[in-house]
Structures are given as structure tokens and as C-alpha cells.
Design a protein around this motif. Structure first.
Motif, short mmCIF file in Angstrom:
data_model
loop_
_atom_site.label_atom_id
_atom_site.label_comp_id
_atom_site.label_asym_id
_atom_site.label_seq_id
_atom_site.Cartn_x
_atom_site.Cartn_y
_atom_site.Cartn_z
N GLU A 197 47.98 52.79 33.88
CA GLU A 197 47.34 52.51 35.17
C GLU A 197 46.71 51.12 35.10
O GLU A 197 46.20 50.70 34.06
CB GLU A 197 46.27 53.56 35.45
CG GLU A 197 45.59 53.44 36.80
CD GLU A 197 44.55 54.52 37.02
OE1 GLU A 197 43.71 54.34 37.92
OE2 GLU A 197 44.57 55.54 36.29
N GLN A 198 46.74 50.40 36.21
CA GLN A 198 46.25 49.02 36.21
C GLN A 198 44.89 48.91 36.90
O GLN A 198 44.63 49.56 37.90
CB GLN A 198 47.25 48.10 36.93
CG GLN A 198 46.78 46.64 37.00
CD GLN A 198 47.80 45.74 37.66
OE1 GLN A 198 48.32 44.82 37.08
NE2 GLN A 198 48.10 46.02 38.93
N ARG A 199 44.05 48.05 36.31
CA ARG A 199 42.83 47.65 36.99
C ARG A 199 42.78 46.13 36.97
O ARG A 199 42.85 45.52 35.90
CB ARG A 199 41.59 48.23 36.32
CG ARG A 199 40.28 47.75 36.99
CD ARG A 199 39.10 48.60 36.65
NE ARG A 199 39.25 49.97 37.10
CZ ARG A 199 38.24 50.82 37.26
NH1 ARG A 199 37.00 50.43 37.02
NH2 ARG A 199 38.46 52.06 37.65
N LYS A 200 42.66 45.51 38.16
CA LYS A 200 42.59 44.05 38.25
C LYS A 200 41.15 43.63 38.48
O LYS A 200 40.46 44.17 39.35
CB LYS A 200 43.48 43.52 39.37
CG LYS A 200 44.93 43.32 38.94
CD LYS A 200 45.65 42.35 39.87
CE LYS A 200 46.98 41.94 39.26
NZ LYS A 200 47.66 40.91 40.09
N ILE A 201 40.72 42.66 37.69
CA ILE A 201 39.38 42.11 37.81
C ILE A 201 39.49 40.60 37.88
O ILE A 201 39.91 39.95 36.90
CB ILE A 201 38.49 42.53 36.62
CG1 ILE A 201 38.49 44.05 36.46
CG2 ILE A 201 37.07 42.00 36.78
CD1 ILE A 201 37.82 44.54 35.20
N ASN A 202 39.16 40.03 39.05
CA ASN A 202 39.25 38.59 39.28
C ASN A 202 40.61 38.04 38.87
O ASN A 202 40.72 37.00 38.23
CB ASN A 202 38.14 37.86 38.52
CG ASN A 202 37.91 36.45 39.05
OD1 ASN A 202 38.20 36.15 40.21
ND2 ASN A 202 37.39 35.57 38.20
N GLY A 203 41.65 38.77 39.23
CA GLY A 203 43.02 38.32 38.97
C GLY A 203 43.57 38.67 37.61
O GLY A 203 44.77 38.46 37.34
N VAL A 204 42.75 39.22 36.73
CA VAL A 204 43.20 39.61 35.39
C VAL A 204 43.58 41.09 35.41
O VAL A 204 42.83 41.94 35.89
CB VAL A 204 42.11 39.37 34.33
CG1 VAL A 204 42.62 39.75 32.94
CG2 VAL A 204 41.65 37.92 34.36
N SER A 205 44.76 41.40 34.86
CA SER A 205 45.26 42.77 34.82
C SER A 205 44.92 43.42 33.49
O SER A 205 45.16 42.85 32.42
CB SER A 205 46.78 42.77 35.02
OG SER A 205 47.32 44.04 34.71
N PHE A 206 44.37 44.64 33.55
CA PHE A 206 44.05 45.42 32.36
C PHE A 206 44.77 46.76 32.43
O PHE A 206 44.72 47.44 33.46
CB PHE A 206 42.54 45.67 32.24
CG PHE A 206 41.72 44.42 32.05
CD1 PHE A 206 41.43 43.95 30.78
CD2 PHE A 206 41.24 43.71 33.15
CE1 PHE A 206 40.68 42.80 30.60
CE2 PHE A 206 40.48 42.55 32.98
CZ PHE A 206 40.20 42.10 31.70
N ARG A 207 45.44 47.14 31.36
CA ARG A 207 46.11 48.43 31.27
C ARG A 207 45.88 49.02 29.87
O ARG A 207 45.80 48.28 28.88
CB ARG A 207 47.62 48.32 31.49
CG ARG A 207 48.04 47.83 32.86
CD ARG A 207 49.57 47.75 32.93
NE ARG A 207 50.03 47.03 34.12
CZ ARG A 207 50.39 47.60 35.26
NH1 ARG A 207 50.33 48.93 35.37
NH2 ARG A 207 50.82 46.88 36.27
#
Length: 338
Positions: free
Chosen positions: A73-83
């Protein structure tokens, strides 16, 4: 500016203003797994894989601000993708894939490649930079198949049972203990567990994961009830008055450190079983190769030796200091014992 940086508080993504497994309190912490050296108290917000959430809440308090995600699942924070991707270390353990404008970093936390049949198996992730532990980053650390290890434990338990002894086996309360419970043959006899382990078992069962039957060690039970049984406890229970109630017994420990000569003797053990929730030498090298990365950052473990080896293989490598302890921490963590 590097996508991830090593700071006095932890692994920092400046673009997103978040930390991965910080060792000092921060506003936003992404957590790879629930062991005490990676999941610490004091952060304002925690993000973890969903199976880790109830365990972290048990350890740090139900009132912490915590959210969880599924693997991939993806979470984007200020354009940065974290999975999150499976790390194979313990239940809910995850690697963190971080991407920004096509550049990919992976912070792997702690991991192992052998599928223990219990944790979600390790998945290699293609990346530009790979941050890896090297807890067992020496060629001497080569793990045998876990089936062989469990056969040895089962035979030892049967021998002790025939001699009227309790089999006292140690492994840390989160991860190793559950792996032992699932891997040992439950038909041999009854499995008792220390309170710290049984509380963790209860949390794991409550999230829908099946564990073989275990019984909490009740001080009021007659001593004779333990004869021939298996008692699983954290290593810090060794030498305590709590342990002595089970006499006569033989004592064993399940750890990667049992590979080293003299470790069993120093810990006054009858048996040592080489079973680790961390990658061995071949596992570390295989994981790195599978990422196809251009650069490796090595953290806790045999960093100098392992980084030199990688550099000699033509892999650009650097060492970064962290406050992660790997199995050294997990095997001695007093907070896991009541």
C-alpha cells in the motif's frame, strides 16, 4: 541531497520530514517492526505494517498515535512515495521502499531470507540504494535448514522427557519464541511459556494468526506438572529464581550466536541451537544482489568486515552508525521480561 540521510535522531527523509526507525523522539516515525531497538517510545506519530500495530501498542501504550498499512500500500508525503514490503524477520516486519522522482531507496530494517512458515517471506525490491543490517556479516555464519534444527530440538526434548527432566528453552519474546512454538513437534508433550511470551502470543492470536497450543506458567501449578514438558522463556530468565522452580532441567538457547564457539559455555547452557531471525552470510549477499542496487549502506553488525567484502566485489558501500542492535539487543532486552 540524498533521499535518506543518517542523523543523530535516525534515518531521515528531509523531503517528507519523516524518520525511519528513529532512536530519538520525532514527529513522524515509520517503523519497520516491533522490536524494541526499532520501535521506541516518544514519537508523536507512528506508521507501521498492520500486523505490527497491536504489538507496538502493547509495548508502548494503547494511547500512542499510530496508523498502519498493508504491504505494498502506498502513502505519499510531499511527493515522496512510501511502501512496506515483507522482510521475513518477524510477524509484521517490513522493508520500507522510498521513491522520489524515479530514485528508489530501500531501508530493510532486520530481515531473513529463509521462509519460517510464520512471518511473511522476504521479498527483494529493485532499488538504487539499499540499507542493510549485517548482524551476522561474517562467512562463519551459515544457517542450516530450520527443519534440521527443529529435529535436533525435538530429539533433545524427548531425551529429557525420558529422563524425567524439564526442557528449558530460551528465545526472545517476540519473534523467536513464536517460531519455536510453531516449529517444535507439539505431540511430544505440553508447551509452557513465560508470561512475557504468552502475552505476545495472545496478541498474535487475537489478530487471527494461529499458534500451536501453549500454557502460561502458573506459579500455583504443582511442580510435578512441568516434568517432561517444554518451557519457553526469554534469555533474561536464565539464572533467576523463576527458572529454578523447574529443576531438574536442561537448558538450551536458540540463536544465531550459538554458531560461535564458546557462546554456549559462557551462558552456562546444556545445548545451543543455531536458529536466527536474521540473514546469514549467504542471505545478506543474496538479498543485496537481488536488489540490483548501485550502492549499499551497511549498519549494525560486522560493518567493517562486511563493507570491505562488498567493496572488494565492486559494490559501492559505506558504513553508517545507528543505535540498532539486531539479535544482540533482542536476546538481552530486559523490557521483554516481567
Amino acid at each position: 541531497m540524498a533521499l535518506l540521510q543518517f542523523t543523530e535522531k535516525g534515518i531521515f527523509c528531509e523531503r517528507a520530514n519523516v524518520y525511519i526507525d528513529p532512536w530519538k523522539p520525532v514527529d513522524y516515525a515509520i517503523i519497520t517492526h516491533a522490536h524494541a531497538d526499532h520501535s521506541r517510545w516518544g514519537n508523536k506519530f507512528y506508521l507501521c505494517q498492520h500486523l505490527s500495530k497491536p504489538i507496538i501498542q502493547h509495548r508502548l501504550g494503547s494511547d500512542i498515535h499510530i496508523e498502519s498499512m498493508e504491504y505494498q500500500e502506498q502513502r505519499k508525503i510531499n511527493g515522496v512515495s512510501f511502501r512496506f514490503y515483507p522482510a521475513g524477520h518477524i510477524i509484521g516486519s517490513a522493508q520500507v521502499r522510498v521513491e522520489y522522482k524515479g530514485e528508489v531507496w530501500v531501508a530493510s530494517g532486520d530481515y531473513k531470507l529463509e521462509d519460517d512458515g510464520f512471518s511473511s517471506p522476504f521479498e527483494p525490491i529493485k532499488c538504487n540504494t539499499f540499507i542493510t543490517e549485517c548482524t551476522f556479516g561474517l562467512p562463519v555464519f551459515q544457517w542450516q535448514d530450520q527443519k534440521e534444527v527443529f529435529n535436533e530440538i525435538n530429539q533433545w526434548w524427548k531425551k529429557n522427557q525420558d529422563e524425567g527432566k524439564v526442557t528449558f528453552l530460551t528465545g526472545y519474546a517476540l519473534g523467536k519464541a513464536q517460531r519455536l512454538i510453531q516449529g517444535i513437534d507439539p505431540s511430544i508433550g505440553k508447551i509452557f511459556t513465560h508470561g512475557a511470551i504468552e502475552k505476545t502470543n495472545e496478541i498474535i492470536r487475537n489478530i487471527g494468526i494461529k499458534l500451536n497450543p501453549t500454557t502460561y506458567v502458573n506459579p500455583e501449578i504443582n511442580k510435578s506438572a512441568y516434568r517432561g514438558a517444554l518451557v519457553i522463556a526469554p534469555p533474561s530468565a536464565l539464572g533467576t529464581s523463576w527458572q529454578k522452580k523447574f529443576q531438574p532441567y536442561e537448558v538450551g538457547n536458540a540463536s544465531g550466536w550459538m554458531k560461535l564457539r564458546g557462546t554456549r559455555r559462557r551462558r552456562s547452557l546444556d545445548r545451543g541451537f543455531v536458529l536466527s531471525d536474521h540473514a546469514d552470510w549467504d542471505g545478506l549477499n543474496s538479498a543485496i544482489k537481488a536488489t540490483g542496487c548501485e550502492k549499499v549502506i551497511v549498519t549494525h553488525g560486522y560493518t567493517n568486515i562486511f563493507s570491505k567484502w562488498l567493496n572488494d566485489q565492486g559494490i559501492a558501500t559505506q558504513i553508517e552508525a545507528t543505535e540498532f542492535e539486531g539479535e544482540i539487543m533482542a536476546e538481552t532486552d530486559k523490557t521483554e521480561v516481567e
